[in-house]
Design an enzyme around this catalytic site. Structure first.
Site, PDB file in Angstrom:
ATOM      1  N   HIS A 432     -12.161 -75.580  72.193  1.00  0.00           N
ATOM      2  CA  HIS A 432     -11.335 -74.289  72.398  1.00  0.00           C
ATOM      3  C   HIS A 432     -12.046 -73.416  71.729  1.00  0.00           C
ATOM      4  O   HIS A 432     -11.795 -72.102  71.782  1.00  0.00           O
ATOM      5  CB  HIS A 432      -9.899 -74.565  72.177  1.00  0.00           C
ATOM      6  CG  HIS A 432      -9.062 -73.190  72.568  1.00  0.00           C
ATOM      7  ND1 HIS A 432      -8.542 -72.329  71.358  1.00  0.00           N
ATOM      8  CD2 HIS A 432      -8.783 -72.694  73.649  1.00  0.00           C
ATOM      9  CE1 HIS A 432      -7.871 -71.502  72.365  1.00  0.00           C
ATOM     10  NE2 HIS A 432      -7.974 -71.757  73.603  1.00  0.00           N
ATOM     11  N   ARG A 561       2.892 -63.813  69.345  1.00  0.00           N
ATOM     12  CA  ARG A 561       2.801 -63.168  70.760  1.00  0.00           C
ATOM     13  C   ARG A 561       3.961 -64.025  71.453  1.00  0.00           C
ATOM     14  O   ARG A 561       4.977 -63.280  72.378  1.00  0.00           O
ATOM     15  CB  ARG A 561       1.757 -63.082  71.364  1.00  0.00           C
ATOM     16  CG  ARG A 561       1.646 -61.933  72.820  1.00  0.00           C
ATOM     17  CD  ARG A 561       0.446 -62.232  73.495  1.00  0.00           C
ATOM     18  NE  ARG A 561       0.614 -63.598  74.374  1.00  0.00           N
ATOM     19  CZ  ARG A 561      -0.727 -64.442  74.362  1.00  0.00           C
ATOM     20  NH1 ARG A 561      -1.706 -64.021  73.829  1.00  0.00           N
ATOM     21  NH2 ARG A 561      -0.678 -65.274  75.304  1.00  0.00           N
TER      22      ARG A 561
END
Length: 680
Positions: A432, A561
């Site tokens: 990632h 978030r």
């Protein structure tokens, strides 16, 4: 981990985030077409949630409870019931906003979206023409009842009508017809009349023409349905055989997964719903009543005839003066490291980094990792050119990037055909990290590694709407360790990371030691402060460590978030922890980790969220921000976000999104853009 430590359920926490998206859809201070986008985002998010998370929970429930429930902190049956209740409440609010707010406000601005009302006579010819010339070729009407019926398979996320018919013998029958929203624009623009702009959804065009599809029947009713299916790739053994072929095979099977949600028009009769449940082998948990229309993520395609009115004023990306002064981006990096903020500053500098490397005769080698590649990737094209131009190019392509597997594979094969060395997914791991290194001889003839360290993907499309940072650096410690990472990806050579924080190697230990240092400072009566900005927070080990820090008196400010399993503000556990959430015109995607360290502060950025998958099952790279001016830029961003009282909220102990108080108005994304514009 202390027994007194408790955590939010990750899925209910995520639903709290999606509820925050829905709040923006109903916020009258947001321009109308931006609110429509938030409706589309909410719907798209929920679809993915059902085909991934809910499907996973349903799978767990179907397994022998005694064997698996012991390993879970939450009873999956209880969680599923809680999810369905919360989704129902949110869907009711979604429908209310769409019906009572969005459509009437469109009409106030001269934009008419036909819904229940009969179209004007002047539009009938256009509607009928569109049906016969565009829609008709995609339709496959099918009588479900009777002796001649055939087996029907409902495709994942596709829309259908179920029609209640009466045949010529006065017998009741059911029919099915697909709604080809995956092939055609869902919203069709009709001729403007008296300065009014008219749109009709293709669902209703088909409704208007059901007599044409079923000429020998009387139409009694028409109801929309949609089936979500489990979309996870189930690769049982990644360690043997050809992983690429296994992924290709699973992609082909993705739309064949078991049901996770059957969404149907709630006005449908109980008898029809029961018939469909039996016909398509569904169970009670699958059945979710909804509205007249589904797949409202298609609202992305509702054109704005008044554009740019009713939209945000998207500012032009800023130029970076430290790069613009030089003819070559490599000369700029030779002079000084460069920190870039997207989309506030132009992403073209990333394109230049690769484009110039492709043609620069002094560039000998390029290495990069890709997680989500843009459908039309300038960067991949640059790497293809670099390989054709004789440079050694090595690219790691993650094929297990959910829902981007096919696109990533397409680009990998294209680059490989041009001579790029492609390294595919590693068994048992996802890569990632968002990194690259270019080896080049500088103007003094010295071989230099130019490192790229990012918080976001090499993706030109998402870079316009995702807020991220990236560092271009020739720092030898950073680039040497980055080179070690690529050697690990290529040859599995064991690296030694001292400066970079890398998952699988040192990331958890380093984060824990950084937190422990703040704990010790707090216990010694010194100022202790941690600020963390991430997308998702689930890892109970890291959360427990933050709880310990809070108990010791460390002040912890967090900007999370989406998923947040940490419960803030609990006496004796998390008194000193605040959790903020920002939802605005750009998607907050960057990660930052700040530790006060008794005034000798340390700041890190990178690709890693604090999820189990990121810290334990992926390769992530977190890098130190060393230059003071760069630290000040990131700290300014964090300060603005922690004080945002327009688009910022705080999470409370009940997962509510609570408005932030403040005398002066702060909107962090707008204010940060202005701040960056003031930097010389």
């Amino acid at each position: 981990m202390g027994e007194k430590h408790t955590y939010f359920n990750r899925d209910l926490s995520w639903l709290s985030f999606n509820k925050r998206i829905l709040q923006e859809a109903g916020n009258p201070d947001v321009p109308l077409y931006e609110r429509i986008k938030f409706l589309a985002i909410y719907s798209s998010n929920l679809d993915e949630f059902f085909i991934v998370r809910v499907a996973s929970i349903r799978s767990i429930i179907s397994i022998d409870k005694k064997k698996i429930y012991k390993r879970l902190s939450d009873d999956p049956r209880v969680v599923l019931d809680s999810i369905l209740r919360e989704v129902h409440v949110q869907q009711e609010e979604f429908g209310r906003i769409k019906r009572e707010v969005t459509i009437p406000e469109l009409k106030k601005h001269g934009i008419v979206l036909y819904r229940d009302e009969q179209p004007l006579n002047d539009h009938n010819d256009a509607i009928n023409h569109y049906f016969r010339s565009r829609i008709l070729s995609y339709l496959q009407p099918h009588i479900l009842t009777g002796k001649k019926t055939r087996k029907v398979f409902l495709e994942n996320k596709q829309l259908y009508f179920v029609i209640d018919l009466v045949n010529q013998l006065n017998e009741s029958e059911y029919a099915l017809v697909n709604i080809p929203s995956n092939f055609l624009d869902r919203f069709v623009k009709l001729p403007t009349i008296n300065k009014l702009h008219y749109f009709i959804i293709i669902d209703d065009i088909i409704r208007e023409n059901l007599d044409f599809l079923f000429p020998n029947y009387k139409i009694q009713g028409c109801y929309s349905i949609k089936l979500n299916r489990d979309a996870e790739l189930n690769i049982e053994d990644e360690y043997s055989g050809d992983l690429v072929k296994k992924i290709q095979k699973q992609i082909a099977k993705r739309n064949l997964g078991v049901p996770s949600r059957f969404l149907y028009d709630a006005t449908m009769s109980v008898e029809m719903a029961e018939y469909l449940k039996g016909r398509f082998d569904l169970v009670d948990d699958d059945m979710v009543p909804g509205g007249r229309y589904h797949n409202m993520n298609d609202l992305f395609g509702l054109k704005n005839p008044l554009s740019p009115e009713l939209e945000y004023d998207y500012k032009s990306p800023l130029k970076i003066k430290g790069i613009e002064r030089y003819k070559s981006i490599f000369d700029a990096i030779d002079k000084s490291d460069q920190l870039m903020h997207f989309p506030y500053q132009s992403y073209d500098y990333v394109l230049r980094f690769f484009n110039e490397a492709a043609l620069d005769p002094e560039v000998k080698q390029i290495k990069a990792t890709f997680y989500r590649i843009a459908p039309e990737s300038f960067i991949c094209n640059a790497l293809i050119s670099a390989a054709i131009n004789g440079k050694k190019v090595t690219v790691f392509v993650e094929l297990k990037a959910r829902f981007d597997e096919q696109n990533n594979l397409k680009w990998a094969e294209k680059m490989k055909a041009a001579g790029v060395k492609i390294i595919y997914s590693m068994p048992g791991l996802k890569v990632h990290a968002k990194v690259a290194v270019i080896t080049r001889r500088n103007s003094e003839g010295k071989k230099v590694n130019y490192g790229y360290f990012g918080t976001g993907n090499f993706n030109e499309k998402t870079a316009t709407i995702y807020a991220d940072q990236a560092l271009l650096s020739t720092n030898e410690k950073l680039t040497t360790e980055l080179d070690q990472l690529f050697l690990f990806l290529e040859k599995q050579e064991t690296p030694n990371f001292e400066t970079l924080l890398v998952s699988q190697f040192n990331i958890i230990d380093r984060f824990e030691s950084l937190i422990d240092r703040e704990i010790e400072n707090a216990k010694a009566g010194k100022k202790a402060l941690i600020i963390i900005k991430i997308n998702n927070l689930q890892h109970q080990g890291m959360i427990s460590k933050l709880y310990q820090a809070s108990e010791a008196g460390v002040k912890i400010d967090m900007i999370v978030r989406s998923i947040c399993c940490l419960i803030p503000g609990v006496k004796g556990m998390s008194d000193n922890i605040n959790v903020h959430r920002i939802v605005d015109q750009y998607l907050e995607h960057s990660r930052a980790f700040y530790f006060y360290n008794n005034g000798d502060d340390e700041l890190y950025q990178g690709s890693a969220d604090w999820m189990n998958r990121n810290l334990e099952r992926r390769i992530e790279v977190v890098f130190p921000v060393l230059k003071r001016e760069f630290k000040e830029q990131i700290l300014k961003m964090l300060e603005l976000q922690l004080n945002d009282n327009i688009k910022g909220v705080m999470l409370d102990v009940e997962l509510n999104n609570v408005p932030v108080e403040g005398k002066s108005k702060v909107r962090s994304q707008i204010d940060f853009y202005e701040y960056l514009g003031s930097i010389e």
